[in-house]
Design a protein around this motif. Structure first.
Motif, PDB file in Angstrom:
ATOM      1  N   GLN A 159      -4.212   2.216   8.531  1.00 55.74           N
ATOM      2  CA  GLN A 159      -3.545   1.782   7.300  1.00 55.74           C
ATOM      3  C   GLN A 159      -2.193   1.146   7.611  1.00 55.74           C
ATOM      4  OE1 GLN A 159      -3.492   5.523   5.189  1.00 55.74           O
ATOM      5  NE2 GLN A 159      -5.328   5.030   4.000  1.00 55.74           N
ATOM      6  N   PRO A 193       0.811  -1.223   0.000  1.00 54.08           N
ATOM      7  CA  PRO A 193       0.000   0.000   0.000  1.00 54.08           C
ATOM      8  C   PRO A 193       0.843   1.271   0.000  1.00 54.08           C
ATOM      9  CG  PRO A 193       0.088  -0.928   2.200  1.00 54.08           C
ATOM     10  CD  PRO A 193       0.789  -1.913   1.302  1.00 54.08           C
ATOM     11  N   MET A 213       5.317  -1.100   3.196  1.00 50.10           N
ATOM     12  CA  MET A 213       4.446  -0.014   2.740  1.00 50.10           C
ATOM     13  C   MET A 213       5.296   1.056   2.076  1.00 50.10           C
ATOM     14  SD  MET A 213       3.571   1.471   6.545  1.00 50.10           S
ATOM     15  CE  MET A 213       4.667   0.945   7.861  1.00 50.10           C
ATOM     16  N   GLN A 226      -2.683  -2.368   9.083  1.00 52.11           N
ATOM     17  CA  GLN A 226      -2.996  -3.353   8.051  1.00 52.11           C
ATOM     18  C   GLN A 226      -1.761  -3.713   7.233  1.00 52.11           C
ATOM     19  OE1 GLN A 226      -5.758  -5.095   7.684  1.00 52.11           O
ATOM     20  NE2 GLN A 226      -6.696  -4.059   9.420  1.00 52.11           N
ATOM     21  N   ALA A 227      -0.947  -2.713   6.887  1.00 44.75           N
ATOM     22  CA  ALA A 227       0.265  -2.968   6.093  1.00 44.75           C
ATOM     23  C   ALA A 227       1.247  -3.848   6.869  1.00 44.75           C
ATOM     24  CB  ALA A 227       0.924  -1.647   5.704  1.00 44.75           C
ATOM     25  N   ILE A 266       0.785   5.013   1.507  1.00 48.04           N
ATOM     26  CA  ILE A 266       0.135   5.721   2.611  1.00 48.04           C
ATOM     27  C   ILE A 266       0.621   7.167   2.645  1.00 48.04           C
ATOM     28  CG2 ILE A 266      -0.117   5.806   5.128  1.00 48.04           C
ATOM     29  CD1 ILE A 266       0.308   2.749   5.132  1.00 48.04           C
TER      30      ILE A 266
END
Length: 305
Positions: free
Chosen positions: A26, A5, A37, A29-30, A7
């Motif tokens: 976020q 991801p 990330m 989750q990463a 961010i």
């Protein structure tokens, strides 16, 4: 398909509580799903990154005899020049097709090293960069603490001795075929809590997903790669993962190009006891026994060289 991801970290450093919480989630989750990330809109300017990459190139362009005057000597200091094929991040493979220069906070003021004009530790851009990386790392560690329902300063306090290592890396162009199973950097996980990685435009970094598939962590403009390391995995009882990654030799034009990157390895204070966080025990007992951060780092370095 699992993706790394991107961010927007500026939202965490803003004053809006909703934005901050969005970034915290976020990051959770990463770190939980892939351990990697991309961060954009950080405190580190592209200009400073380019200056450091240029200083790195200037150093690696020096004759080997000059670089060897600053040679890495032992795992206790973990500082200085590491020659081509000296390191094997995957012990089952031949030596890695790279050279490196390690800088710790103590070496930025160490007269023995900085008296040598060829040392990158003497360069003001490197000093500014080290300080900027320390600031960014502390902010990321604050977000991680919040993600784990800990006091915001929990991790930053345990990193306040700045036992970090700034590593300049050069993967030379290849004029002859590599040995069997030889790559630019063998499959490995990082040893500390988090790593900040700055790449040039030449790719090759790959990340292994939980399913065992390798995916590219391609250079993405205006971003910094951040990944979690072994000690964060141990601290969190595998809630966050320390993901295996490698730098491969791509079968394209990049074979004849040098690749440069800079890694900032964040390590807790040597006397910090890495013990499973209560919030990460849930229904399973701690996977690892407690260990001091300094002892763990030393054991991993001894196995690498």
């Amino acid at each position: 398909m699992v993706m790394i991801p991107v961010i927007d970290f500026h939202l965490f450093t803003s004053s809006d509580a909703t934005d901050r919480q969005t970034v915290v989630q976020q990051i959770y989750q990463a770190c939980h799903q892939i351990g990697f990330m991309y961060l954009k809109n950080t405190n580190i300017s592209n200009d400073l990154i380019h200056q450091v990459l240029k200083q790195s190139k200037d150093f690696f362009d020096l004759p080997l005899t000059v670089k060897q005057q600053l040679a890495w000597t032992d795992e206790f200091s973990n500082q200085g020049y590491v020659g081509f094929e000296r390191e094997r991040l995957n012990p089952n493979n031949p030596g890695d097709l790279k050279e490196a220069f390690n800088i710790g906070k103590q070496k930025l003021t160490d007269i023995d090293v900085t008296d040598k004009l060829s040392s990158p530790a003497k360069n003001p851009h490197i000093l500014n960069f080290y300080q900027a990386c320390t600031e960014l790392a502390n902010n990321v560690l604050q977000a991680i603490a919040l993600a784990l329902k800990l006091p915001e300063d929990f991790f930053a306090t345990n990193h306040n001795q700045q036992n970090h290592t700034l590593r300049l890396l050069h993967y030379p162009s290849l004029s002859q075929p590599p040995k069997l199973r030889q790559v630019r950097a063998g499959e490995h996980s990082d040893y500390g809590s988090i790593t900040l990685l700055f790449q040039d435009e030449v790719g090759g970094l790959e990340v292994r997903t939980a399913s065992g598939k390798w995916i590219a962590a391609a250079p993405t403009p205006d971003t910094i790669v951040v990944n979690t390391g072994d000690l964060m995995e141990r601290w969190t009882n595998h809630v966050f993962c320390s993901t295996k990654h490698r730098v491969m030799i791509q079968n394209d034009d990049t074979l004849n190009q040098s690749r440069y990157s800079v890694a900032f390895f964040c390590h807790p204070n040597d006397d910090t006891e890495i013990v499973c966080l209560e919030s990460c025990q849930r229904d399973k007992s701690p996977i690892y026994p407690p260990i001091l951060a300094g002892e763990y780092l030393l054991s991993r370095l001894q196995a690498t060289y």
